[in-house]
Scaffold this motif. Structure first.
Motif, PDB file in Angstrom:
ATOM      1  N   LEU A   1      17.789  14.604   5.269  1.00  0.00           N
ATOM      2  CA  LEU A   1      16.726  15.595   5.177  1.00  0.00           C
ATOM      3  C   LEU A   1      15.370  14.932   4.973  1.00  0.00           C
ATOM      4  N   PHE A   2      15.356  13.840   4.213  1.00  0.00           N
ATOM      5  CA  PHE A   2      14.100  13.117   3.990  1.00  0.00           C
ATOM      6  C   PHE A   2      13.567  12.557   5.303  1.00  0.00           C
ATOM      7  N   THR A   3      14.447  11.989   6.123  1.00  0.00           N
ATOM      8  CA  THR A   3      14.030  11.435   7.416  1.00  0.00           C
ATOM      9  C   THR A   3      13.416  12.508   8.299  1.00  0.00           C
ATOM     10  N   THR A   4      14.019  13.702   8.258  1.00  0.00           N
ATOM     11  CA  THR A   4      13.503  14.807   9.066  1.00  0.00           C
ATOM     12  C   THR A   4      12.177  15.318   8.540  1.00  0.00           C
ATOM     13  N   ARG A   5      12.105  15.549   7.219  1.00  0.00           N
ATOM     14  CA  ARG A   5      10.917  16.154   6.631  1.00  0.00           C
ATOM     15  C   ARG A   5       9.746  15.184   6.535  1.00  0.00           C
ATOM     16  N   ALA A   6      10.033  13.888   6.523  1.00  0.00           N
ATOM     17  CA  ALA A   6       8.958  12.903   6.352  1.00  0.00           C
ATOM     18  C   ALA A   6       8.134  12.711   7.611  1.00  0.00           C
ATOM     19  N   GLN A   7       8.579  13.270   8.743  1.00  0.00           N
ATOM     20  CA  GLN A   7       7.784  13.167   9.963  1.00  0.00           C
ATOM     21  C   GLN A   7       6.496  13.960   9.794  1.00  0.00           C
ATOM     22  N   LEU A   8       5.384  13.341  10.168  1.00  0.00           N
ATOM     23  CA  LEU A   8       4.078  13.972   9.952  1.00  0.00           C
ATOM     24  C   LEU A   8       3.944  15.250  10.761  1.00  0.00           C
ATOM     25  N   VAL A   9       4.421  15.235  11.998  1.00  0.00           N
ATOM     26  CA  VAL A   9       4.331  16.408  12.862  1.00  0.00           C
ATOM     27  C   VAL A   9       5.731  16.868  13.224  1.00  0.00           C
ATOM     28  N   GLN A  10       6.062  18.108  12.842  1.00  0.00           N
ATOM     29  CA  GLN A  10       7.358  18.684  13.175  1.00  0.00           C
ATOM     30  C   GLN A  10       7.264  19.394  14.525  1.00  0.00           C
ATOM     31  N   ASP A  11       8.419  19.761  15.078  1.00  0.00           N
ATOM     32  CA  ASP A  11       8.447  20.453  16.367  1.00  0.00           C
ATOM     33  C   ASP A  11       7.628  21.740  16.333  1.00  0.00           C
ATOM     34  N   TYR A  12       7.728  22.476  15.206  1.00  0.00           N
ATOM     35  CA  TYR A  12       7.015  23.748  15.124  1.00  0.00           C
ATOM     36  C   TYR A  12       5.516  23.566  14.887  1.00  0.00           C
ATOM     37  N   ASP A  13       5.095  22.300  14.666  1.00  0.00           N
ATOM     38  CA  ASP A  13       3.659  22.034  14.542  1.00  0.00           C
ATOM     39  C   ASP A  13       3.020  21.805  15.909  1.00  0.00           C
ATOM     40  N   GLY A  14       3.634  20.945  16.715  1.00  0.00           N
ATOM     41  CA  GLY A  14       3.005  20.507  17.952  1.00  0.00           C
ATOM     42  C   GLY A  14       3.498  21.203  19.203  1.00  0.00           C
ATOM     43  N   ALA A  15       4.353  22.236  19.073  1.00  0.00           N
ATOM     44  CA  ALA A  15       4.860  22.942  20.244  1.00  0.00           C
ATOM     45  C   ALA A  15       3.731  23.674  20.968  1.00  0.00           C
ATOM     46  N   ARG A  16       4.063  24.202  22.154  1.00  0.00           N
ATOM     47  CA  ARG A  16       3.043  24.841  22.988  1.00  0.00           C
ATOM     48  C   ARG A  16       2.303  25.942  22.231  1.00  0.00           C
ATOM     49  N   LEU A  17       3.029  26.777  21.504  1.00  0.00           N
ATOM     50  CA  LEU A  17       2.398  27.792  20.651  1.00  0.00           C
ATOM     51  C   LEU A  17       2.734  27.501  19.188  1.00  0.00           C
ATOM     52  N   GLY A  18       2.765  26.221  18.853  1.00  0.00           N
ATOM     53  CA  GLY A  18       3.060  25.812  17.492  1.00  0.00           C
ATOM     54  C   GLY A  18       1.886  26.022  16.556  1.00  0.00           C
ATOM     55  N   ARG A  19       2.032  25.512  15.365  1.00  0.00           N
ATOM     56  CA  ARG A  19       1.022  25.743  14.332  1.00  0.00           C
ATOM     57  C   ARG A  19      -0.362  25.293  14.769  1.00  0.00           C
ATOM     58  N   PHE A  20      -0.463  24.088  15.338  1.00  0.00           N
ATOM     59  CA  PHE A  20      -1.783  23.559  15.690  1.00  0.00           C
ATOM     60  C   PHE A  20      -2.402  24.331  16.854  1.00  0.00           C
ATOM     61  N   ALA A  21      -1.564  24.733  17.804  1.00  0.00           N
ATOM     62  CA  ALA A  21      -2.083  25.522  18.932  1.00  0.00           C
ATOM     63  C   ALA A  21      -2.593  26.876  18.454  1.00  0.00           C
ATOM     64  N   ARG A  22      -1.898  27.455  17.493  1.00  0.00           N
ATOM     65  CA  ARG A  22      -2.325  28.763  16.974  1.00  0.00           C
ATOM     66  C   ARG A  22      -3.649  28.657  16.233  1.00  0.00           C
ATOM     67  N   TYR A  23      -3.944  27.500  15.653  1.00  0.00           N
ATOM     68  CA  TYR A  23      -5.242  27.323  15.003  1.00  0.00           C
ATOM     69  C   TYR A  23      -6.371  27.540  16.008  1.00  0.00           C
ATOM     70  N   GLY A  24      -6.264  26.882  17.158  1.00  0.00           N
ATOM     71  CA  GLY A  24      -7.299  27.015  18.171  1.00  0.00           C
ATOM     72  C   GLY A  24      -7.423  28.444  18.672  1.00  0.00           C
ATOM     73  N   ILE A  25      -6.264  29.086  18.907  1.00  0.00           N
ATOM     74  CA  ILE A  25      -6.265  30.478  19.361  1.00  0.00           C
ATOM     75  C   ILE A  25      -6.939  31.378  18.330  1.00  0.00           C
ATOM     76  N   GLY A  26      -6.594  31.165  17.085  1.00  0.00           N
ATOM     77  CA  GLY A  26      -7.117  32.014  16.019  1.00  0.00           C
ATOM     78  C   GLY A  26      -8.611  31.871  15.826  1.00  0.00           C
ATOM     79  N   PHE A  27      -9.116  30.628  15.839  1.00  0.00           N
ATOM     80  CA  PHE A  27     -10.548  30.435  15.626  1.00  0.00           C
ATOM     81  C   PHE A  27     -11.359  31.001  16.795  1.00  0.00           C
ATOM     82  N   LEU A  28     -10.822  30.928  18.003  1.00  0.00           N
ATOM     83  CA  LEU A  28     -11.508  31.554  19.142  1.00  0.00           C
ATOM     84  C   LEU A  28     -11.495  33.071  19.006  1.00  0.00           C
ATOM     85  N   LEU A  29     -10.379  33.610  18.521  1.00  0.00           N
ATOM     86  CA  LEU A  29     -10.275  35.056  18.326  1.00  0.00           C
ATOM     87  C   LEU A  29     -11.266  35.539  17.271  1.00  0.00           C
ATOM     88  N   ALA A  30     -11.506  34.695  16.258  1.00  0.00           N
ATOM     89  CA  ALA A  30     -12.440  35.075  15.187  1.00  0.00           C
ATOM     90  C   ALA A  30     -13.857  35.266  15.716  1.00  0.00           C
TER      91      ALA A  30
END
Length: 413
Positions: free
Chosen positions: A268-297
């Motif tokens: 679990l440590f090996t998995t969690r210690a990765q800086l970017v998880q799959d749900y962070d960098g995916a096409r509509l992942g966390r980081f992509a949603r940041y850009g979408i959200g700030f444009l929507l604002a």
């Protein structure tokens, strides 16, 4: 004469009794903040009653603390305006009611610690006690130490008496930093007294497998050690800080190596210690949603309504700045940003002044900085302990204002 002495004695006894009862009431409230398995949690119900009763018996909000109240109220007014943009309110009124309630808890703790600085000891003692209890539950739950212990874990991670490991871990940061401060500055004979509970708290943080909690505690520890080093002009004390920091790092590294020998922890440590998880960098992942959200604002200055972003994109904002824009509109965002900047600036101005409450302010301040940074990757607007941190810092701001006005330093006792 004897009658007058008797009346004075009785008045002193009554005052002492009231002080003990009020201290116990505050301590119980902070203690309950560590147990949030179900909502509404006992903390909400208890604090609502405590604030109401205290208000009836003379809760005073000073000029120094008033900006915190005004900014938090404006922040929530932004949420109410944003709610008007929704076609279906759902549970939004309750959500905003909780937001406003938590805002009042911050103001409450600021007001009472300014009024009675001795409550800093009570708050920190209660917070450490809550952290030890919930951290122990999380550790025992992770190792399934007794039947039913799994209820204190979530997703295979220690959660203690919390619903989410990502809140459980950060809750432990302030008690851990305070224990580290006591370890660094206390008498050598007392080191074991602080080292053992510190290991329990750090164990809970580690087994939460929350990257945010790991980073929060690490960053807060570095800031604390740097502040202690800069604050002291004693070469011997600085040498002690350096030596103890190296020893603490080696001890934690050794403990980590031992823990990683357990396969479940290592995987679990090996998995969690990765800086970017799959749900962070995916096409509509966390980081992509940041850009979408700030444009929507930019298109929706009044916001889109609390919790609506998660319904549209399948995940919440996971960013307190974006959440402010989406759920509280530009008005709420500006109020929140102003509050954070004001807190940091006013807190830093008094951070190294020789005051009885300075150790408590220092610990709360470095942990708050960590929480602000953590807010860029997670929503913190409903974290109970975040508002408690705000209250502790603004209480010190109020105390300094009171000292400058009255010319004397209030005692902790």
């Amino acid at each position: 004469m004897s009658a007058i002495v008797h009346e004075l004695t009785r008045a002193a006894v009554n005052a002492k009794l009231v002080a003990l009862i009020s201290s116990g009431a505050i301590g119980l409230g902070v203690l309950l903040s560590g147990f949030v398995i179900n909502e509404p949690a006992p903390y909400e119900l208890y604090m609502a009653g405590l604030i109401a009763i205290w208000s009836l018996f003379g809760l005073r909000i000073s000029r120094a603390v008033a900006p915190l109240l005004v900014l938090l109220v404006i922040f929530n007014i932004g949420g109410m305006i944003s709610m008007s943009q929704m076609s279906n309110l759902m549970s939004t009124p309750l959500y905003l009611a909780v937001s406003l309630f938590l805002a009042f808890t911050a103001v409450f703790f600021a007001a009472v610690t300014e009024m009675r600085p001795g409550l800093y000891r009570v708050v920190f003692a209660a917070w450490v006690t809550a952290a030890l209890c919930t951290s122990t539950l999380g550790i025992l739950g992770y190792f399934n130490a007794f039947p039913g212990a799994a209820m204190f874990t979530k997703y295979g991670r220690a959660a203690g008496a919390f619903q989410d490991p990502n809140v459980f871990g950060p809750f432990l940061a302030l008690p851990g930093i305070y224990l580290l401060h006591r370890l660094m500055t206390g008498r050598p004979l007392m080191m074991v007294v602080y080292a053992v509970p510190l290991l329990v708290v750090v164990g809970g943080i580690f087994l939460s497998f929350s990257r945010g909690a790991w980073g929060l505690f690490a960053a807060s520890s570095i800031l604390l050690i740097a502040a202690l080093f800069l604050q002291s002009s004693s070469g011997a004390f600085r040498l002690r800080i350096v030596a103890m920091s190296i020893a603490a790092f080696l001890l934690l590294a050794f403990a980590l190596l031992i823990a990683l020998q357990i396969p479940s922890i290592s995987d679990l440590f090996t998995t969690r210690a990765q800086l970017v998880q799959d749900y962070d960098g995916a096409r509509l992942g966390r980081f992509a949603r940041y850009g979408i959200g700030f444009l929507l604002a930019l298109e929706r200055p009044f916001g889109i309504g609390p919790l609506v972003f998660g319904q549209i994109y399948g995940e919440d904002t996971h960013n307190i700045w974006l959440k402010s824009l989406m759920d509280y509109g530009w008005l709420g965002f500006v109020a929140y940003l102003t509050m954070i900047c004001w807190t940091l600036a006013a807190g830093f101005r008094i951070l190294f002044r020789d005051r009885p409450w300075q150790p408590y302010l220092l610990c709360a301040y470095v942990v708050l900085i960590g929480h602000i940074a953590l807010g860029t990757v997670i929503d913190t607007d409903h974290w109970r302990h975040f508002y408690l941190l705000l209250g502790l810092i603004w209480g010190a701001i109020g105390l300094e204002y009171r000292h400058q006005r009255e010319g004397n330093v209030p005692a902790l006792g």
